[in-house]
Scaffold this active site. Structure first.
Site, mmCIF file in Angstrom:
data_model
loop_
_atom_site.group_PDB
_atom_site.id
_atom_site.type_symbol
_atom_site.label_atom_id
_atom_site.label_comp_id
_atom_site.label_asym_id
_atom_site.label_seq_id
_atom_site.Cartn_x
_atom_site.Cartn_y
_atom_site.Cartn_z
ATOM 1 N N HIS A 139 -16.600 -18.499 47.316
ATOM 2 C CA HIS A 139 -17.129 -19.299 46.211
ATOM 3 C C HIS A 139 -18.394 -19.850 46.694
ATOM 4 C CE1 HIS A 139 -13.630 -18.647 43.962
ATOM 5 N NE2 HIS A 139 -12.796 -19.293 44.955
ATOM 6 N N SER B 173 -8.777 -20.425 41.872
ATOM 7 C CA SER B 173 -9.519 -19.076 42.656
ATOM 8 C C SER B 173 -8.641 -17.908 42.289
ATOM 9 C CB SER B 173 -9.537 -19.290 44.187
ATOM 10 O OG SER B 173 -10.575 -18.462 44.935
ATOM 11 N N LEU B 174 -8.194 -17.139 43.296
ATOM 12 C CA LEU B 174 -7.533 -15.758 43.050
ATOM 13 C C LEU B 174 -6.280 -16.107 42.037
ATOM 14 C CD1 LEU B 174 -5.981 -12.910 43.839
ATOM 15 C CD2 LEU B 174 -4.733 -14.485 45.277
ATOM 16 N N GLN C 83 -5.280 -18.108 47.391
ATOM 17 C CA GLN C 83 -5.338 -17.609 48.675
ATOM 18 C C GLN C 83 -5.027 -18.823 49.878
ATOM 19 O OE1 GLN C 83 -8.189 -14.935 49.617
ATOM 20 N NE2 GLN C 83 -8.168 -14.749 51.752
#
Length: 297
Positions: free
Chosen positions: A195, A88-89, A10
């Site tokens: 997170h 992450s994503l 993101q």
């Protein structure tokens, strides 16, 4: 020399993303139209023609970035990974690209994650901040000293850590970081404290989504954010994917482990060039680092 493919998260979105892909490749067009059906709205309209503000909504951003990366990997004939990782994503994109999940199942799971995280963001005002040029141990020490919830969220590279938490706690941490010698302590324009423990309300919904998703053994090791270690076991992948929600992204450690395991070539697949920059800072100049955001016409 092993090939490592990395997938952005993101923040890499931009107006017009994946439009070239849609227009230049019939397979990509079919997959993106299928995504519109699955999501129940024409996300491609927002990706191709939306404003930065429209793209920033978490329920749009996460599937949009996933789609750009995952569709590109499926349509890129040169995609032959020895290892993959995503920030992450981007870990969902990496898993789909490596065959640990089917494209459609992965998109559904990304959408569930995005909506669950959006709800968690609305429960309590929260934010994130980038801390530049302060030792990792000092960042961790200051976060632990603050009142309220604030934790390291992204270990992006040496000298660049993102912290995440309650607004007052993040502001307090930023002031302390600057006093301790940080070059910058910059509040980020994000929807909430990703997170961090503040994402805990999203856990049940994401856990249910993960359990309903069929995971398979990927074609290569997937270096996961939570451990920074390679995984091929579906049950381990599922456990780490859920833990990622409230745990820091160990990107610096991930890239160092990929290098130690023989990676000599990195390619970022998807929108933006953020990961190319981070890999260069972590690895130095003695390897090839490239990026691809569209197919050659």
């Amino acid at each position: 020399m092993k090939k490592a493919y990395v997938f952005p998260g993101q923040g890499s979105q931009f107006p017009g993303m994946a439009k070239d892909l849609y227009e230049s490749d019939a397979r990509a067009k079919e997959m993106l139209e299928k995504a519109n059906e699955i999501l129940g709205f024409r996300i491609t309209d927002i990706m191709f023609n939306g404003t930065p503000e429209e793209l920033k909504a978490t329920k749009v951003t996460q599937p949009a970035v996933f789609l750009h990366s995952a569709v590109l990997a499926k349509c890129y004939d040169g995609f032959q990974p020895d290892m993959v990782a995503g920030h992450s994503l981007g870990e969902f994109s990496a898993l789909a690209a490596a065959g640990a999940m089917d494209f459609e199942d992965a998109l559904k799971l990304v959408s569930i994650r995005a909506q669950a995280m959006q709800k968690a963001c609305e429960i309590k005002p929260s934010t994130m901040a980038a801390i530049i040029a302060l030792p990792t141990e000092k960042v961790e020490e200051i976060c632990a000293s603050c009142s309220g919830i604030v934790v390291p969220a992204n270990y992006n590279c040496d000298g660049q850590i993102v912290i995440s938490g309650e607004i007052d706690a993040v502001n307090e941490a930023c002031e302390k970081m600057k006093a301790a010698g940080a070059k910058r302590a910059l509040i980020l324009q994000v929807g909430g404290a990703f997170h961090s423990p503040l994402m805990e309300p999203a856990r049940a919904e994401l856990a249910e989504g993960i359990e309903k998703t069929i995971f398979k053994t990927p074609v290569c090791p997937v270096y996961q954010n939570v451990t920074a270690m390679p995984s091929t076991d579906p049950e381990t992948i599922k456990k780490n994917l859920l833990a990622q929600l409230t745990s820091p992204v160990k990107w610096t450690q991930t890239v160092k482990n990929m290098l130690a395991d023989g990676a000599g070539y990195f390619m970022e697949i998807g929108p933006g060039t953020v990961l190319q920059g981070l890999v260069k800072k972590i690895a130095g100049a003695d390897l090839t680092i490239e990026g691809i955001s569209a197919l050659a016409k």
